[in-house]
Design a protein around this motif. Structure first.
Motif: not given
Length: 391
Positions: A48-64, A93-102
């Protein structure tokens, strides 16, 4: 050994992947549940790209577990890349908080539906359709008005099954309210709109179940899938029934799906054995119908948080005016409820009130003087003191 060190060794002795502390333990546990598919999940994390790694980690952490044991690295990498691209390109984009995006743009699924690879196709189909929309609400209305006609899909009780994936629905041309909702949620997410499936297992009058969609536009707003009310959100035939939901009755409450793990599971009436579809209880937002506040009154909200555990707590709150006369009482919302759903009262602007907050044998007494509409008073568990025992 720290969570970070353990995970780095688990992934690859030659490759170190930076893992956010709050997700490290969950990712380690997820890898252990992936079975023979573990190399695919590890590859997705590594590549996963550096600027997308947080998202990949989030998916894996909560993945069924079913997905940990079946999804390919390519599926996950493409999903994450396209989700970030759509979010960053969106005018809102600026009106969507990070946690809502994730939690509500990034996920590749809503419920227990088949895992289709829909994101690239839907982005290509719909991005130009909404590119001139000034708000998420406007873009959502456009999608709801057009995609079902484009796919020639309609509601029918003769649909193959209740929990259809988007392409199963498109192939059948028929879908339940749940199948229609999954399709609209995926279309929204494909263009960077935070969206989630919402529903009740059984209306309070026992007339049946229903599912619909909520989108985030500086707060959650609802719409019926394939049931647009022009360009308006928060209008639907089921509004009256939703207003009679019973928050504390599991079968009569209203739930919103959460990819992120929560203490609640979404009650899937077509398969009650499934417990990996997480949810928050959003009943109060539907039962608290809008009302005109009297002059001088404002809405004031309250919450109690445990900072160490990063969660909200259910505490008993009593409010008195400064003469000691009881005014209001209620229970603050915990993690069973939407993060933006708080215990709310209507209080007199500029008047002082004495609060008595109690949780697990501890209490906090505080005087407040609310001045601003919509203020949220946040109390912390560490502020509470033990309640003295009576002699």
């Amino acid at each position: 050994m720290s969570n970070y060190s353990a995970l780095a060794l688990l992934l690859c002795p030659m490759t170190v992947v930076a893992i956010a502390g709050e997700d490290a333990a969950d990712i380690t546990a997820a890898l252990s549940r992936a079975g023979e598919n573990r190399p695919q999940i590890e590859e997705a994390l590594r590549r996963s790209a550096d600027d997308q790694r947080e998202g990949m980690q989030f998916l894996v952490a909560h993945m069924p577990q079913r997905d940990l044991q079946s999804l390919s690295a390519e599926f996950l990498l493409e999903n994450v890349e396209l989700a970030y691209q759509a979010w960053r390109a969106a005018t809102w984009k600026q009106r969507v908080p990070r946690e809502i995006f994730l939690n509500h743009v990034l996920p590749y699924c809503s419920i227990n539906e088949r895992r289709d690879n829909w994101r690239k196709d839907f982005h290509t189909r719909f991005r130009k359709r909404v590119q001139n929309s000034k708000t998420i609400s406007q873009a959502t209305a456009i999608l709801n008005q057009t995609i079902f006609r484009e796919f020639n899909v309609r509601f029918s009780t003769k649909r193959p099954k209740a929990d259809q994936s988007p392409y199963e629905t498109i192939t059948a041309g028929l879908a339940s309210c749940t199948g229609l909702s999954v399709l609209l949620v995926d279309a929204c997410r494909a263009v960077g709109i935070p969206a989630r499936v919402v529903g009740t297992p059984l209306w309070s009058d026992n007339s049946g179940n229903h599912s619909w969609v909520e989108v985030w536009d500086q707060g959650w707003h609802f719409t019926g899938a394939a049931e647009p009310a022009g360009e308006q959100l928060d209008r639907a035939w089921f509004s009256g029934r939703a207003a009679t939901a019973q928050r504390d009755q599991r079968m009569h409450a209203i739930y919103a799906v959460s990819y992120k793990r929560t203490p609640l599971s979404f009650p899937l009436v077509w398969d009650t054995s499934i417990d990996y579809v997480y949810a928050v209880n959003v009943s109060d937002r539907y039962t608290q119908t809008a009302q005109q506040l009297a002059a001088g009154m404002i809405s004031v909200s309250f919450r109690l948080i445990d900072e160490q555990r990063r969660q909200r707590l259910a505490a008993e709150l009593r409010i008195r005016d400064t003469t000691g006369k009881p005014a209001l009482s209620g229970t603050t919302k915990d993690e069973r409820f939407d993060p933006n759903d708080h215990l709310t009262f209507h209080l007199k602007q500029g008047q002082s009130y004495d609060l008595d907050l109690r949780w697990s044998g501890q209490r906090l007494s505080k005087r407040i003087t609310p001045e601003k509409e919509g203020v949220v008073y946040t109390f912390r568990r560490r502020e509470l003191q033990p309640i003295p025992k009576k002699p």
